[in-house]
Design a protein around this motif. Structure first.
Motif, PDB file in Angstrom:
ATOM      1  N   VAL A  92       4.920   5.143  -0.988  1.00  0.00           N
ATOM      2  CA  VAL A  92       6.153   5.776  -0.517  1.00  0.00           C
ATOM      3  C   VAL A  92       6.492   5.314   0.900  1.00  0.00           C
ATOM      4  CG1 VAL A  92       5.817   7.816  -1.934  1.00  0.00           C
ATOM      5  CG2 VAL A  92       5.017   7.832   0.427  1.00  0.00           C
ATOM      6  N   GLN A  93       5.583   4.549   1.527  1.00  0.00           N
ATOM      7  CA  GLN A  93       5.827   4.182   2.930  1.00  0.00           C
ATOM      8  C   GLN A  93       7.050   3.295   3.068  1.00  0.00           C
ATOM      9  OE1 GLN A  93       2.089   1.877   3.603  1.00  0.00           O
ATOM     10  NE2 GLN A  93       3.314   0.650   5.004  1.00  0.00           N
ATOM     11  N   ARG A  94       7.781   3.521   4.177  1.00  0.00           N
ATOM     12  CA  ARG A  94       8.985   2.735   4.441  1.00  0.00           C
ATOM     13  C   ARG A  94       8.631   1.654   5.452  1.00  0.00           C
ATOM     14  NH1 ARG A  94       9.990   7.845   3.980  1.00  0.00           N
ATOM     15  NH2 ARG A  94      11.638   8.540   2.573  1.00  0.00           N
ATOM     16  N   GLY A  95       9.076   0.461   5.164  1.00  0.00           N
ATOM     17  CA  GLY A  95       8.808  -0.623   6.111  1.00  0.00           C
ATOM     18  C   GLY A  95       7.336  -0.953   6.181  1.00  0.00           C
ATOM     19  N   GLY A  96       6.953  -1.768   7.143  1.00  0.00           N
ATOM     20  CA  GLY A  96       5.579  -2.224   7.225  1.00  0.00           C
ATOM     21  C   GLY A  96       5.374  -3.319   6.193  1.00  0.00           C
ATOM     22  N   SER A  97       4.407  -4.203   6.437  1.00  0.00           N
ATOM     23  CA  SER A  97       4.242  -5.370   5.566  1.00  0.00           C
ATOM     24  C   SER A  97       3.572  -5.011   4.258  1.00  0.00           C
ATOM     25  CB  SER A  97       3.394  -6.423   6.273  1.00  0.00           C
ATOM     26  OG  SER A  97       3.782  -6.526   7.608  1.00  0.00           O
ATOM     27  N   PHE A  98       2.838  -3.921   4.208  1.00  0.00           N
ATOM     28  CA  PHE A  98       1.954  -3.703   3.068  1.00  0.00           C
ATOM     29  C   PHE A  98       2.291  -2.429   2.296  1.00  0.00           C
ATOM     30  CE2 PHE A  98      -0.269  -6.526   5.953  1.00  0.00           C
ATOM     31  CZ  PHE A  98      -0.584  -7.554   5.091  1.00  0.00           C
ATOM     32  N   GLY A  99       3.594  -2.169   2.115  1.00  0.00           N
ATOM     33  CA  GLY A  99       4.023  -1.017   1.340  1.00  0.00           C
ATOM     34  C   GLY A  99       3.782  -1.205  -0.142  1.00  0.00           C
TER      35      GLY A  99
END
Lengths: 169, 388
Positions: free
Chosen positions: B323-330
């Motif tokens: 559910v994470q937004r953004g970041g390289s490893f979603g």
């Protein structure tokens, strides 16, 4: 074998040298194109700059600092007041702990000098501990060096006294 | 260093899916890639711990090496022959490459992202630029190294103090000073100083990779302290707040969607808890070099989740989304050998407690020997047989 000798004179090394260097350049170019693809100027500056900064700034800076330390501590043993009491030149008692302390600072400066605002949000760890740890380690290095200097001085003095007793029976 | 670096790249399974590949332009530089194994479970912990710790420990060796050859930089005339010109260019790649790799690596593990671009791109391609120049330098210099080593005995060097230290005889290497000052340190003293530097760096760093009691000895390393106590009190790479996880994302409305070819099922956290639970003791190991000892993870086997959507026997790769937004490893893709390992879980609990939000509540992936960022946290969808 006149031809290889002529090559040697013109090129300055064996043909093998040329082949190996060209092979490595081709590989470097293959990877380098990919390395420079994003921010060409930025990456080039970092790559070449790393070498230049080290060779033309960092190295002269620590060499001059070391010269200053040598001047301060009288450099090498052998002076009139020295009498080979210190088998280790006194500058090394300053040089070694300073080197260790500055080495740790050079490697871990972003955390020690609190240059990483994202550290606590990302890791939930305390960013304030590094400066204190580095200062205590530095204190430890200099204390250890002072202890070594004291021990060496005491040893040297005992030896000198024994030498005097032996000279005057 | 080079080999453990290549292994780390392989551990991401970049050839499997675009979302796994941080350097999609690699071309032939990925020729060696292979399926990253799941055994032993501490494999990535070992290879990456060695990569980062050794890289830091070797810094004094690199500095001493550069110090010892600095007169060559100012040799005159600057270019004697075509061979000399090419060699100097090669040395720029060698020295620039070595320092570039050290600097980007050291900054990245301290989360000091001031370098111009993605760390993965810079560090991976930089390593390839370096290694060619390094190999050539080694081949061309082996005869000289052999001569230098034969010219003296280690025992003699180790038994000679400063007073007995004499300069090298003047030769054609360009490295001997024509008017040397008296020595202020013996050769063994200089070696000992470099060794002491290596030892000091090792002592304040290695604990973050060894973990357990030793972590507290890593006085200057980024992960030399525990973030808390209790079952969830172990290392966090990125907290929930840092990657924009809101309480609503992982609250009672959270659902897990499991998809297979032509089938889909949606589960609540309670339904997940009622599925057969498995416990596996596995470490977390980060590309930044830190790692933890084994934690006891409890949750549902990935094979059991595959069975829910009708995949029995040999489940395929799985596309994992957070559910994470953004970041390289979603999102990430796990290879079939990872899915099939009986210790590969969608974990709900760790060390006997529910996962904390920072460790991926309500559910996270945990796969043996997997790089930490591929053990996706806050998982919301698993798609079996898809690669993105």
């Amino acid at each position: 074998m006149k031809h290889p000798a002529g090559f040697l004179a013109r090129y300055g090394a064996s043909p093998l040298h040329l082949l190996l260097v060209l092979c490595s350049f081709a590989l470097a170019l293959y990877a380098g194109i990919r390395l420079l693809k994003g921010d060409l100027l930025g990456v080039a500056i970092w790559f070449v700059g790393a070498a230049l900064l080290h060779d033309l700034v960092l190295l002269p800076l620590y060499t001059l600092t070391d010269r200053a330390a040598q001047a301060l501590t009288g450099g090498r043993p052998g002076g009139a007041d020295d009498n080979r009491a210190h088998r280790v030149p006194p500058v090394n008692y300053l040089r070694v702990p300073a080197f260790l302390s500055l080495l740790l600072l050079a490697v871990w400066y972003p955390l020690i000098l609190r240059r990483v605002p994202g550290y606590r949000p990302a890791t939930a760890l305390d960013p304030d501990r590094f400066l204190g740890h580095w200062l205590l380690l530095t204190a430890g290095f200099f204390a250890l060096s002072a202890a070594c200097l004291l021990a060496a001085t005491a040893r040297g003095r005992r030896k000198a006294e024994r030498g005097r007793h032996a000279a005057k029976p | 260093m080079f080999v453990t670096g290549l292994l780390s790249y392989a551990a991401y399974n970049p050839d499997l899916a675009a979302v796994n590949d941080q350097t999609p332009d690699k071309g032939w530089l990925g020729f060696y890639l292979f399926s990253w194994p799941t055994s032993p479970s501490w494999l990535y912990r070992l290879t990456q711990g060695i990569h980062v710790t050794l890289g830091i420990v070797l810094i004094p060796v690199l500095l001493a090496k550069l110090w010892s050859v600095i007169p060559k930089l100012f040799s005159w005339p600057p270019v004697r022959s075509p061979a000399h010109a090419l060699e100097r260019l090669s040395l720029l790649l060698l020295v620039g490459g070595a320092l570039f790799e050290v600097v980007t690596g050291v900054l990245n593990i301290q989360l000091h992202y001031i370098f111009p671009g993605s760390f993965y791109t810079l560090h991976y391609y930089g390593a390839w630029v370096f290694i060619g120049a390094f190999a050539v330098h080694v081949v061309l210099r082996i005869p000289r190294v052999a001569r230098a080593l034969r010219s003296r005995r280690l025992r003699t060097v180790l038994c000679t103090d400063t007073a007995g230290t004499v300069p090298e005889p003047l030769d054609d290497t360009g490295l001997v000073s024509p008017r040397p000052a008296p020595a202020t340190v013996s050769r063994r003293g200089a070696l000992a100083m470099v060794g002491a530097g290596c030892l000091a760096l090792f002592a304040v760093t290695a604990g973050q990779s060894i973990g357990g009691w030793w972590r507290r000895t890593a006085l200057l390393a980024p992960h030399g302290q525990e973030p808390g106590t209790g079952p969830n009190g172990f290392q966090i790479n990125k907290t929930a707040a840092d990657v924009g996880i809101r309480p609503a994302d992982i609250g009672p409305d959270w659902r897990l969607t499991v998809r297979g070819p032509g089938r889909e099922t949606v589960l609540t956290l309670d339904q997940l808890r009622r599925l057969p639970q498995t416990t596996a003791a596995l470490p977390i190991a980060c590309v930044e070099g830190w790692s933890t000892t084994d934690q006891d993870w409890t949750g549902v086997r990935l094979t059991d989740l595959a069975a829910l959507v009708g995949i029995d026997g040999s489940p395929p790769d799985v596309f994992v989304e957070s559910v994470q937004r953004g970041g390289s490893f979603g999102s990430t893709v796990l290879r079939d050998n990872q899915v099939r390992d009986a210790r590969s879980l969608l974990a709900l609990r760790v060390n006997g407690a529910d996962l904390s939000p920072d460790h991926g509540h309500p559910a996270r992936i945990i796969v043996p020997a997997n790089p930490g960022v591929h053990n996706t946290k806050w998982v919301t969808r698993l798609t079996f047989g898809a690669t993105g």
